[in-house]
Enzyme design. Structure first.
Site, mmCIF file in Angstrom:
data_model
loop_
_atom_site.group_PDB
_atom_site.id
_atom_site.type_symbol
_atom_site.label_atom_id
_atom_site.label_comp_id
_atom_site.label_asym_id
_atom_site.label_seq_id
_atom_site.Cartn_x
_atom_site.Cartn_y
_atom_site.Cartn_z
ATOM 1 N N HIS A 372 0.816 -1.224 0.000
ATOM 2 C CA HIS A 372 0.000 0.000 0.000
ATOM 3 C C HIS A 372 0.847 1.270 0.000
ATOM 4 O O HIS A 372 0.330 2.361 -0.232
ATOM 5 C CB HIS A 372 -0.927 0.002 1.224
ATOM 6 C CG HIS A 372 -2.291 0.538 0.922
ATOM 7 N ND1 HIS A 372 -2.528 1.536 0.003
ATOM 8 C CD2 HIS A 372 -3.504 0.195 1.409
ATOM 9 C CE1 HIS A 372 -3.818 1.804 -0.039
ATOM 10 N NE2 HIS A 372 -4.438 0.999 0.782
ATOM 11 N N ASP A 376 -2.051 2.000 -4.838
ATOM 12 C CA ASP A 376 -3.337 2.384 -4.257
ATOM 13 C C ASP A 376 -4.380 1.307 -4.527
ATOM 14 O O ASP A 376 -4.305 0.573 -5.520
ATOM 15 C CB ASP A 376 -3.815 3.711 -4.853
ATOM 16 C CG ASP A 376 -2.902 4.871 -4.479
ATOM 17 O OD1 ASP A 376 -2.270 4.800 -3.410
ATOM 18 O OD2 ASP A 376 -2.815 5.830 -5.264
#
Length: 400
Positions: A372, A376
């Site tokens: 992450h 995204d």
């Protein structure tokens, strides 16, 4: 009497030390020329060390799990006569993990080539050497190990074997320790998130059956080569997924080529051989490479180059794939894709004349775990949707 110091050879990978995985001798043991001493492990390969002399073991360098520097004394052997010590450690090629340096030529007896140490061990175990499969010119200790692991499936049972087993404590060393360290580092450093989507693979499975029916001398296709083609076709639009993140330098490298890691289960644990330039290979070339690399990993013959340099990984448990998985990223990569088991389900489909009907379809959940810090959630979901469209219309895999 004289003493011979066996120094750890240069295993040929530019490494400075190796880990003791297992001892095959103890202090006070008699070892013959060409007899097994220890299994030593580098970052990628496990190499079996053999004694160049006969004698009695008087010193060992350490315990399993300890590191020994290249050129340092591994074993001291007391010999009947003076033996010339080598000026420099011999170089042992590690392109074949588990390689054995034969100090004396293997002898042929009954049409089978094997060294005296291998013959003696086989005799102790009650193994008929003519029944042992081997790929090289002669039978090695590793071939006996493989026979002991898999021979029971062929009706072999070791002498006095029992069906019950006592509790045991197993020290986590060697490949298993490397795996544990890598997995822990991945979960510790990478904020994972996993996205799962259901994909209708009915059309792809039908196309795969047609391709296999007319494949001729080409290898049989499984789902994996076709999935890899789809992955490579969609990655150029999502370069943030085909990348590696150096978190210490704060640099993300996005790759123009796809070096696809292929998680493979072996007796030593999980290994990830890499298909180089997967974007340039057709499904049959991929199928050939998948089989070759999986066999190399399973037999311990994968090279360091074949086990490094991946840019994205696919992990599949085949028929054991389950409903969904949350695969752990192969650090420093930033994404890993996990196809799950194909199952038949009722689905709604549009009729040609209007309306809907319920039909039987082959469906597969596809998981993707991402870093992450780099990827995204929207990008991961968009990528899987692009992959879904391509898989559900598989003719596009062969379109320019």
């Amino acid at each position: 009497m004289a003493r011979f110091s066996f120094r750890l050879p240069d295993i040929g990978e530019g490494i400075s030390e190796a880990e003791i995985v297992a001892w095959h001798v103890g202090v006070g043991d008699r070892v013959e020329e060409d007899g097994r001493l220890a299994d030593m492990m580098t970052d990628k390969a496990t190499v079996e060390m053999e004694s160049p002399v006969a004698g009695t073991v008087v010193e060992l360098a350490g315990e399993p799990g300890d590191q020994v520097a290249i050129g340092a004394t591994l074993v001291v052997i007391e010999t009947a006569e003076e033996v010339v010590q080598p000026a420099e450690p011999e170089r042992v090629e590690a392109e074949n993990p588990g390689l054995e340096e034969v100090a004396i030529p293997p002898r042929e007896r009954g049409g089978v080539l094997a060294s005296p140490a291998v013959r003696a061990r086989a005799a102790d175990l009650g193994i008929d050497l003519s029944a042992v499969h081997h790929d090289g010119p002669h039978i090695r200790h590793a071939d006996l190990d493989a026979y002991l692991r898999y021979g029971s499936a062929q009706g072999y049972r070791a002498p006095n074997a029992s069906r019950t087993r006592p509790d045991e404590t197993v020290k986590v060393i060697g490949m298993r320790r490397r795996i544990a360290e890598n997995m822990a580092a991945a979960k510790r450093h990478i904020p994972h998130f996993t996205y799962v989507e259901e994909i209708d693979v009915t059309a792809m499975e039908a196309m795969r059956a047609d391709l296999n029916a007319g494949r001729g001398s080409r290898p049989k296709l499984t789902m994996l080569p076709l999935l890899i083609v789809a992955i490579c076709r969609t990655l150029p639009d999502f370069p943030m997924l085909n990348a590696r993140y150096d978190d210490e330098a704060g640099v993300v490298t996005r790759f123009g080529r796809v070096h696809l890691g292929m998680a493979a289960q072996t007796d030593a644990g999980l290994m990830v051989p890499v298909i180089r330039d997967a974007q340039d290979l057709n499904p049959w070339q991929l199928a050939t490479e998948i089989v070759r690399l999986a066999e190399a990993a399973r037999t311990g013959k994968a090279t360091s180059e074949e086990l490094s340099g991946g840019t994205i990984t696919v992990t599949s448990l085949g028929p054991l794939g389950g409903i969904a998985t949350t695969p752990v990223i192969n650090r420093p990569e930033v994404a890993i894709i996990g196809p799950n088991r194909i199952v038949e389900r009722p689905v709604f489909r549009a009729r040609a004349g209007g309306g809907e009907e319920i039909v039987k379809a082959k469906c597969m959940n596809l998981s993707i775990s991402c870093d992450h810090r780099v990827v995204d959630g929207h990008d991961a979901a968009s990528y899987v949707q692009a992959l879904k469209r391509l898989i559900e219309t598989p003719v596009l895999l062969f379109a320019d």
